[in-house]
Scaffold this motif. Sequence first.
Motif, PDB file in Angstrom:
ATOM      1  N   TYR A  16       4.787  -5.631  -0.032  1.00  0.00           N
ATOM      2  CA  TYR A  16       3.403  -5.579  -0.508  1.00  0.00           C
ATOM      3  C   TYR A  16       3.394  -5.548  -2.032  1.00  0.00           C
ATOM      4  O   TYR A  16       4.302  -5.008  -2.658  1.00  0.00           O
ATOM      5  N   VAL A  29      -3.162  -4.760   1.024  1.00  0.00           N
ATOM      6  CA  VAL A  29      -2.810  -5.085   2.417  1.00  0.00           C
ATOM      7  C   VAL A  29      -3.808  -6.099   2.970  1.00  0.00           C
ATOM      8  O   VAL A  29      -4.924  -6.234   2.468  1.00  0.00           O
ATOM      9  N   GLY A  77       2.972  -9.074   4.334  1.00  0.00           N
ATOM     10  CA  GLY A  77       2.605  -8.873   2.938  1.00  0.00           C
ATOM     11  C   GLY A  77       2.575 -10.168   2.171  1.00  0.00           C
ATOM     12  O   GLY A  77       2.833 -11.252   2.716  1.00  0.00           O
TER      13      GLY A  77
END
Length: 549
Positions: free
Chosen positions: A73, A176, A197
């Motif tokens: 992420y 996210v 991600g």
Amino acid sequence: MTRSRWTLAAAAAATAAVLVTTACSAPVQTSGGGNAADGTTSMLIAADNGSPTFDRNFNPYSSGKRNTASYIYEPLVIVNEMSGEETPWLAESYEQPDASTVVFHLREGVTWSDGEEFTADDVVYTFDLLLANPQLDLKGIGEHIESAEADGNDVIVHLSSEDVPGAVIIAQTMIVPEHIWSEVDDPVTFTNEDPIGTGPYTLGDFTPNQYTLVKNQDYWQADKVAADELVQPAANSELDIVNNGYDWAYAFMSDVEDTWVAANPDNTYWYPAGATIALIPNMTKEPYNNLDFRQGIAAALDKQAIADKAEQGYVDQASQSGLMLPAQEDILNPDLENQGIIEQDTDAALEHFAAAGYTQSGGKMVDAAGQQLTIRITTPNGWSDWLQGVQQVKNQLGALGINVEVVQPQPAAYQQEMRSGDFDMVMGTVGGSGQPYQDFGGMMGEQFYAELGTTASGNFGRFQSPEADALLAELKVTVDEDRQTEIAQELQQIAYDQMPMISLFYGGSWGLFSNKSFTGWPSAEDPYASPKTWDSTPLLILTSLEVAS
């Protein structure tokens, strides 16, 4: 193992440092990274710790779980906390048209690892998610955001108040995907076993003893990612790192030259300065609230000798400016003598102590009633580097006839004592974010002192200065960068003149690297990133490396 702590939060996060040796029931890679016959490249890292085995939890907001979730992420902006330098990431840029509004201009052409398009709605969703679930809000953005909205490829954030420094805090939030997380019943307990991600890596094979991250071939800057695979064993002892030929680890080694460097001619290291390690006096108590007393302590100490003993010569004595040098030299107040470093001067120390009401008699430093001066210093139990440093403080002050008592509560009790004010003087960390408002506010701001009951960091010394508060208030609403620097320099002058803390040495950041398979690691010559293996800073490293020729 000895490790220096930047902040309490950083110490907890640094499970990437080598702490545990475990027996692995499943096969693990033990020969370091390298280039396979088919041209793929593999990196062996100590970026996570099994304690003793891994849970399959890649929720990026679950504190204490998988550190490498931040390789999957990404944030809008990455901050090099050593210098404060910002690198645009998922946001190509951002602006603040006024002190209560932030506009993020998002990067185009970014996709999630499942092929879905990354949009402004994902960013707005993420902000709303953290506002609705403060347990997940690791960066504390809920203290700054009133609301957010998408406007085409822009995200407009309305701040809760005029709050210019809040922008960079918000910008570091890992984003996210709405199309995945909006279907989750409870995001707080969500283990996110198959993470999706925008980052350079996706989850590969996973066992409790080892997992791999594999290159996201559709990553928006895939051409900058050299390692096709990251291998992360659960066991990362110092012996493992040296003998198994790791490519990258975050670990203190007491004799790094004769251990890590001697193990392989390709091995190198970089131990740059982190936050300032300081003595923090309790300003609600005498004589700690007496400036002459604090100046006496500062002048009495040979801080380089303390640094050498505590961190074995890897770090330098710290500037009283509150800055991390040399990383923050660009904003250093040029009026501070010797870059704000206060050298040992016994004669000056005795003069300051005399002005505070203490003189030497019969080999002791005594008050007007003839009672020996006793200083009580608290440092966490088990933090051996800090303990060695405070023992040097004790010895040096003892040479002047001052009795120093060292108190060593467990880390949790240590934190509680600082929040409650139940201490005389503590060994603690100051700064470390690279952001002047946060660092100086946490050192001397009244607002930070007022929030101590609910936060784990802040103005623990209860220092109060109307001048400092006025400057911090101005810094909070100032969008002009030149004025921001001027304010930071004025705050440095207050730190130097009024001593809300007594700087000792810099906490180290312990980066171990191998040039066998990859080159381009950060270094003193090219300090583009901290060598730490957690949070978003590693993205700067993973997109800067090249395959060794």
